[in-house]
Design an enzyme around this catalytic site. Sequence first.
Site, mmCIF file in Angstrom:
data_model
loop_
_atom_site.group_PDB
_atom_site.id
_atom_site.type_symbol
_atom_site.label_atom_id
_atom_site.label_comp_id
_atom_site.label_asym_id
_atom_site.label_seq_id
_atom_site.Cartn_x
_atom_site.Cartn_y
_atom_site.Cartn_z
ATOM 1 N N HIS A 8 71.258 -19.516 -19.199
ATOM 2 C CA HIS A 8 71.934 -19.290 -20.485
ATOM 3 C C HIS A 8 73.293 -18.637 -20.255
ATOM 4 C CE1 HIS A 8 68.681 -20.179 -23.267
ATOM 5 N NE2 HIS A 8 67.844 -19.516 -22.491
ATOM 6 N N ASN A 9 73.555 -18.227 -19.008
ATOM 7 C CA ASN A 9 74.759 -17.447 -18.703
ATOM 8 C C ASN A 9 76.016 -18.336 -18.834
ATOM 9 O OD1 ASN A 9 76.903 -16.158 -17.436
ATOM 10 N ND2 ASN A 9 75.608 -15.143 -15.927
ATOM 11 N N PRO A 10 76.831 -18.114 -19.896
ATOM 12 C CA PRO A 10 77.985 -18.993 -20.114
ATOM 13 C C PRO A 10 78.990 -18.949 -18.964
ATOM 14 C CG PRO A 10 78.071 -17.095 -21.598
ATOM 15 C CD PRO A 10 76.766 -17.023 -20.884
ATOM 16 N N LYS A 12 78.299 -18.687 -15.797
ATOM 17 C CA LYS A 12 77.810 -19.572 -14.726
ATOM 18 C C LYS A 12 78.085 -21.026 -15.070
ATOM 19 C CE LYS A 12 73.834 -17.168 -12.792
ATOM 20 N NZ LYS A 12 72.387 -17.296 -12.580
ATOM 21 N N ASP A 67 69.554 -18.887 -8.850
ATOM 22 C CA ASP A 67 69.268 -17.454 -8.934
ATOM 23 C C ASP A 67 70.176 -16.752 -7.934
ATOM 24 O OD1 ASP A 67 67.531 -15.436 -10.254
ATOM 25 O OD2 ASP A 67 67.167 -14.895 -8.179
ATOM 26 N N SER A 68 70.795 -15.696 -8.401
ATOM 27 C CA SER A 68 71.802 -15.079 -7.542
ATOM 28 C C SER A 68 71.758 -13.574 -7.675
ATOM 29 C CB SER A 68 73.182 -15.619 -7.916
ATOM 30 O OG SER A 68 73.349 -15.599 -9.308
ATOM 31 N N PHE A 146 82.649 -12.094 -13.965
ATOM 32 C CA PHE A 146 81.566 -11.357 -14.628
ATOM 33 C C PHE A 146 80.828 -10.513 -13.596
ATOM 34 C CE2 PHE A 146 77.663 -13.663 -13.329
ATOM 35 C CZ PHE A 146 78.227 -14.781 -12.726
ATOM 36 N N GLY A 147 79.856 -9.770 -14.089
ATOM 37 C CA GLY A 147 78.958 -9.001 -13.216
ATOM 38 C C GLY A 147 79.694 -8.104 -12.236
ATOM 39 N N ASP A 149 81.773 -8.919 -9.928
ATOM 40 C CA ASP A 149 83.018 -9.498 -9.389
ATOM 41 C C ASP A 149 84.119 -8.461 -9.118
ATOM 42 O OD1 ASP A 149 82.070 -12.075 -9.238
ATOM 43 O OD2 ASP A 149 83.007 -12.768 -11.092
HETATM 44 P P1 IMP Z 1 70.882 -14.453 -12.206
HETATM 45 O O1 IMP Z 1 71.109 -15.459 -11.133
HETATM 46 O O2 IMP Z 1 71.318 -14.963 -13.539
HETATM 47 O O3 IMP Z 1 69.504 -13.872 -12.218
HETATM 48 O O4 IMP Z 1 71.932 -13.291 -11.877
HETATM 49 C C1 IMP Z 1 71.601 -12.007 -11.525
HETATM 50 C C2 IMP Z 1 72.754 -11.057 -11.657
HETATM 51 O O5 IMP Z 1 73.500 -11.050 -10.436
HETATM 52 C C3 IMP Z 1 73.785 -11.338 -12.747
HETATM 53 O O6 IMP Z 1 73.390 -10.828 -13.984
HETATM 54 C C4 IMP Z 1 75.008 -10.620 -12.208
HETATM 55 O O7 IMP Z 1 74.934 -9.248 -12.523
HETATM 56 C C5 IMP Z 1 74.847 -10.795 -10.701
HETATM 57 N N1 IMP Z 1 75.630 -11.952 -10.260
HETATM 58 C C6 IMP Z 1 75.170 -13.171 -9.904
HETATM 59 N N2 IMP Z 1 76.177 -13.989 -9.569
HETATM 60 C C7 IMP Z 1 77.304 -13.268 -9.735
HETATM 61 C C8 IMP Z 1 78.691 -13.584 -9.582
HETATM 62 O O8 IMP Z 1 79.101 -14.699 -9.248
HETATM 63 N N3 IMP Z 1 79.532 -12.576 -9.844
HETATM 64 C C9 IMP Z 1 79.152 -11.344 -10.227
HETATM 65 N N4 IMP Z 1 77.888 -11.004 -10.416
HETATM 66 C C10 IMP Z 1 76.960 -11.960 -10.176
#
Ligand code: IMP
Length: 190
Positions: A8-10, A12, A67-68, A146-147, A149
């Site tokens: 759902h992450n816009p 991404k 998943d990241s 985001f996050g 970064d």
């Molecule tokens: P998920 O893959 O949506 O579960 O991501 C988990 C969390 O990791 C995200 O809410 C971000 O806080 C962080 N994250 C994942 N990918 C990135 C990125 O490309 N940049 C910054 N934070 C990231």
Amino acid sequence: MRIIIASHNPHKIVEFKELYDGDFVSLSDIGFDEEIIEDGHSYLENAEIKVKAIQERFPDDLIIGDDSGFSVRALNHEPGIYSARYLSHLSQQQKNEKILELLKDVTDRRATFTCAMVLSYQGHTFHTQEVVYGTIPLEPQGSDGFGYDPIFIPDGYEQSFAQNHELKKKVSHRALALRKIIAHVQYLQD
Ligand code: IMP
């Protein structure tokens, strides 16, 4: 052929669309609003959980689960697979500031971003996982992205992912993983 991104992450979704000119649709686009419990023990397990949940409802579609997370070496590799839930009472900006505070007197500023992706199509699955290595600056840098970064500078460069979006498109964990996934999508389609 449309490709469902199990997210759902816009932010991404935008990154996916920038990286490849495919017919990507998000979970919001297809009206999928069920909660997916990500209780796997690894990025790959969580990516697979997302894909399986979507596959049950959309068995004929090509689905990509991602998943990241962000890991800080000096913080025992936290937050890692718990990145989304880490310090959940804080805003993202506060989380980044908290990490900088925890690292105030720490010289080892190494960190990684990891991205696992799982592709599923007509009973066939393909997995990949990519890591980008870097360091954490003394202060947040930049406001793009985001996050985490603003607190990540990839090795070999001097700007954070939040300062240089083109750089993120080139070397990020998600860009590396998506390139492999797209190569596989093309292999399946040819
Ligand atoms: P998920 O893959 O949506 O579960 O991501 C988990 C969390 O990791 C995200 O809410 C971000 O806080 C962080 N994250 C994942 N990918 C990135 C990125 O490309 N940049 C910054 N934070 C990231």
